[in-house]
Design a protein around this motif. Structure first.
Motif, PDB file in Angstrom:
ATOM      1  N   ALA A 114       0.835  -1.194  -0.056  1.00  0.00           N
ATOM      2  CA  ALA A 114       0.257   0.038  -0.028  1.00  0.00           C
ATOM      3  C   ALA A 114       0.858   1.256  -0.001  1.00  0.00           C
ATOM      4  CB  ALA A 114      -1.089   0.085   1.089  1.00  0.00           C
ATOM      5  N   ALA A 115       1.893   1.108   0.797  1.00  0.00           N
ATOM      6  CA  ALA A 115       2.778   2.393   0.930  1.00  0.00           C
ATOM      7  C   ALA A 115       3.523   2.571  -0.451  1.00  0.00           C
ATOM      8  CB  ALA A 115       3.642   2.252   2.091  1.00  0.00           C
ATOM      9  N   ASP A 116       3.930   1.447  -1.044  1.00  0.00           N
ATOM     10  CA  ASP A 116       4.728   1.630  -2.031  1.00  0.00           C
ATOM     11  C   ASP A 116       3.884   2.334  -3.278  1.00  0.00           C
ATOM     12  OD1 ASP A 116       7.109   0.565  -0.925  1.00  0.00           O
ATOM     13  OD2 ASP A 116       7.004  -1.344  -1.610  1.00  0.00           O
ATOM     14  N   LEU A 117       2.578   2.023  -3.351  1.00  0.00           N
ATOM     15  CA  LEU A 117       1.855   2.319  -4.522  1.00  0.00           C
ATOM     16  C   LEU A 117       1.163   3.624  -3.916  1.00  0.00           C
ATOM     17  CD1 LEU A 117      -0.073  -0.856  -5.153  1.00  0.00           C
ATOM     18  CD2 LEU A 117       1.985   0.006  -6.110  1.00  0.00           C
ATOM     19  N   ARG A 120      -3.239   5.416   1.162  1.00  0.00           N
ATOM     20  CA  ARG A 120      -3.248   5.892   2.502  1.00  0.00           C
ATOM     21  C   ARG A 120      -3.760   5.150   3.479  1.00  0.00           C
ATOM     22  NH1 ARG A 120      -5.512  11.741   1.409  1.00  0.00           N
ATOM     23  NH2 ARG A 120      -5.556  11.585   3.927  1.00  0.00           N
ATOM     24  N   ALA A 121      -4.505   4.119   3.039  1.00  0.00           N
ATOM     25  CA  ALA A 121      -5.151   3.279   3.936  1.00  0.00           C
ATOM     26  C   ALA A 121      -5.524   1.681   3.651  1.00  0.00           C
ATOM     27  CB  ALA A 121      -6.771   3.795   4.255  1.00  0.00           C
ATOM     28  N   ILE A 122      -5.509   0.886   4.365  1.00  0.00           N
ATOM     29  CA  ILE A 122      -5.855  -0.683   3.915  1.00  0.00           C
ATOM     30  C   ILE A 122      -6.844  -1.202   4.814  1.00  0.00           C
ATOM     31  CG2 ILE A 122      -3.825  -1.232   5.210  1.00  0.00           C
ATOM     32  CD1 ILE A 122      -3.485  -3.739   3.359  1.00  0.00           C
ATOM     33  N   ARG A 142       0.294  -5.694  15.654  1.00  0.00           N
ATOM     34  CA  ARG A 142       1.541  -6.184  14.793  1.00  0.00           C
ATOM     35  C   ARG A 142       1.329  -5.378  13.565  1.00  0.00           C
ATOM     36  NH1 ARG A 142       2.247 -12.184  15.538  1.00  0.00           N
ATOM     37  NH2 ARG A 142       0.294 -11.889  16.425  1.00  0.00           N
ATOM     38  N   VAL A 143       0.094  -5.275  13.072  1.00  0.00           N
ATOM     39  CA  VAL A 143      -0.068  -4.887  11.744  1.00  0.00           C
ATOM     40  C   VAL A 143      -0.063  -3.175  11.712  1.00  0.00           C
ATOM     41  CG1 VAL A 143      -1.885  -4.786   9.593  1.00  0.00           C
ATOM     42  CG2 VAL A 143      -1.408  -7.036  10.919  1.00  0.00           C
ATOM     43  N   VAL A 144      -0.601  -2.786  12.654  1.00  0.00           N
ATOM     44  CA  VAL A 144      -0.742  -1.235  12.809  1.00  0.00           C
ATOM     45  C   VAL A 144       0.736  -0.589  13.189  1.00  0.00           C
ATOM     46  CG1 VAL A 144      -1.480   0.543  14.386  1.00  0.00           C
ATOM     47  CG2 VAL A 144      -3.102  -1.197  13.613  1.00  0.00           C
ATOM     48  N   GLU A 145       1.778  -1.499  13.694  1.00  0.00           N
ATOM     49  CA  GLU A 145       2.897  -1.088  14.028  1.00  0.00           C
ATOM     50  C   GLU A 145       3.511  -0.934  12.648  1.00  0.00           C
ATOM     51  OE1 GLU A 145       6.529  -2.914  16.707  1.00  0.00           O
ATOM     52  OE2 GLU A 145       5.888  -4.181  15.055  1.00  0.00           O
ATOM     53  N   GLU A 146       3.335  -1.776  11.601  1.00  0.00           N
ATOM     54  CA  GLU A 146       3.881  -1.679  10.237  1.00  0.00           C
ATOM     55  C   GLU A 146       3.330  -0.437   9.483  1.00  0.00           C
ATOM     56  OE1 GLU A 146       6.864  -2.521   7.359  1.00  0.00           O
ATOM     57  OE2 GLU A 146       6.538  -2.810   9.548  1.00  0.00           O
ATOM     58  N   GLY A 147       2.149  -0.353  10.056  1.00  0.00           N
ATOM     59  CA  GLY A 147       1.159   0.969   9.331  1.00  0.00           C
ATOM     60  C   GLY A 147       1.825   2.118   9.923  1.00  0.00           C
ATOM     61  N   GLU A 151       3.469   4.971   7.306  1.00  0.00           N
ATOM     62  CA  GLU A 151       2.168   5.982   7.187  1.00  0.00           C
ATOM     63  C   GLU A 151       1.154   5.518   6.305  1.00  0.00           C
ATOM     64  OE1 GLU A 151       4.382   9.584   6.257  1.00  0.00           O
ATOM     65  OE2 GLU A 151       5.328   9.714   8.255  1.00  0.00           O
ATOM     66  N   VAL A 152       0.632   4.426   6.811  1.00  0.00           N
ATOM     67  CA  VAL A 152      -0.607   3.957   5.956  1.00  0.00           C
ATOM     68  C   VAL A 152      -1.494   3.598   7.300  1.00  0.00           C
ATOM     69  CG1 VAL A 152      -1.773   1.931   4.807  1.00  0.00           C
ATOM     70  CG2 VAL A 152       0.684   2.861   4.146  1.00  0.00           C
ATOM     71  N   LYS A 153      -2.837   4.003   7.398  1.00  0.00           N
ATOM     72  CA  LYS A 153      -3.820   3.719   8.281  1.00  0.00           C
ATOM     73  C   LYS A 153      -4.380   2.489   7.887  1.00  0.00           C
ATOM     74  CE  LYS A 153      -5.226   8.433   9.540  1.00  0.00           C
ATOM     75  NZ  LYS A 153      -6.388   9.423   9.653  1.00  0.00           N
ATOM     76  N   ILE A 154      -4.690   1.588   9.089  1.00  0.00           N
ATOM     77  CA  ILE A 154      -5.117   0.493   9.133  1.00  0.00           C
ATOM     78  C   ILE A 154      -6.636   0.512   9.473  1.00  0.00           C
ATOM     79  CG2 ILE A 154      -4.980  -1.904   9.864  1.00  0.00           C
ATOM     80  CD1 ILE A 154      -2.358  -0.808   8.543  1.00  0.00           C
ATOM     81  N   GLY A 155      -7.693   0.098   8.802  1.00  0.00           N
ATOM     82  CA  GLY A 155      -8.993   0.071   9.136  1.00  0.00           C
ATOM     83  C   GLY A 155      -9.414  -1.488   9.021  1.00  0.00           C
ATOM     84  N   PHE A 156     -10.077  -1.854  10.124  1.00  0.00           N
ATOM     85  CA  PHE A 156     -10.677  -3.011  10.046  1.00  0.00           C
ATOM     86  C   PHE A 156     -12.314  -2.864   9.975  1.00  0.00           C
ATOM     87  CE2 PHE A 156     -10.026  -7.530  12.380  1.00  0.00           C
ATOM     88  CZ  PHE A 156     -10.973  -7.762  11.933  1.00  0.00           C
TER      89      PHE A 156
END
Length: 266
Positions: A114-117, A120-122, A142-147, A151-156
């Motif tokens: 996501a960041a490479d493309l 801003r969110a996944i 752990r996923v949010v740590e990478e987000g 600088e990519v927001k994680i949305g469940f």
């Protein structure tokens, strides 16, 4: 507010697996896309082994990532969000949250794609895998740590969290508040009227500032869009309206969206 549509790669596009999709999205007037990562779409249509194609972020090379960025720039379409749809299949073989170590690796890889493309969110979820509160909290953290790192927001996704067996939207909001980071929130998708629970404006107000992005099914006369748009204004959400519809509904969806915004958006 901008409008986008969830899409997947195409099998035989000579210019690249997203080029034709992006060109058609531009022609219809979409601002962006949500890239769906799913082994079922469209590469397993033949039913032959080895035909799954480029669904996994781990399979997308640096060269292909550059090609995808160039296609998006050429057609003037933003790759705004990603969606980890492979999680449904993963959960079928790994029905317990304790089996999600590899799943976490894949989700973190998706964050990096996501960041490479430039997204801003996944959107993430764990399918129908179930377990304890501490297990789901650890997976997400752990996923949010990478987000946060990329600088990519994680949305469940709101409508899927209940399948964990740990509660519905209220429980997801609790998880967001416990993790207490700007990089994690709710990816809203209200299934009204298919699920006769809360209506969109009610869910939006409940989620409030925790909203990462907004999914939408095909427009329905049973939804009060005036109230929905008012609720979005109240919580300060003005980013993407993301359609999750079949490709055959893509043009009608954006036409209906234009009417909704022109009629109720003022």
């Amino acid at each position: 507010m901008k409008v986008s549509i969830r899409v997947g790669f195409r099998r035989d596009d000579p210019a690249g697996p997203l080029d034709g999709v992006l060109r058609e999205c531009h022609e219809m007037g979409y601002d962006g896309i949500e890239l769906m990562l799913d082994p079922r779409y469209p590469f397993t249509s033949s039913g032959t082994r080895g035909s799954r194609g480029l669904w996994s972020s781990e399979s997308i090379t640096p060269e292909l990532r550059e090609q995808l960025r160039e296609s998006a720039q050429r057609h003037g379409i933003e790759i705004a969000t990603l969606s980890a749809d492979w999680a449904w299949g993963y959960a079928q073989y790994n029905p317990r949250l304790s089996q999600w170590e590899r799943g976490v690796e894949l989700l973190r890889s998706d964050v990096n794609l996501a960041a490479d493309l430039g997204a801003r969110a996944i959107l993430i979820h764990v399918g129908e895998s179930q377990g304890s509160w501490e297990e789901i909290k650890s997976i997400v953290a752990r996923v949010v740590e990478e987000g946060a790192r990329r600088e990519v927001k994680i949305g469940f996704e709101a409508g899927i969290f209940a399948r964990t067996g740990l509660g519905g939207l209220e429980a997801l909001i609790r998880l967001v508040d416990e993790l207490n980071t700007p990089w994690f929130g709710v990816y809203e998708h209200c299934y009204w009227p298919r699920r006769r629970e809360m209506q969109p404006h009610e869910e939006i107000r409940m989620i409030g500032h925790r909203m990462v992005a907004l999914h939408s099914s095909f427009p329905s006369v049973q939804i009060d869009y005036r109230q929905m748009l008012q609720a979005l204004r109240e919580v300060g959400y003005d980013w993407y309206w993301v359609f999750e519809v079949g490709w055959e509904q893509a043009r009608q969806s954006i036409d209906d969206w234009r009417y909704i915004m022109a009629t109720y958006g003022a």
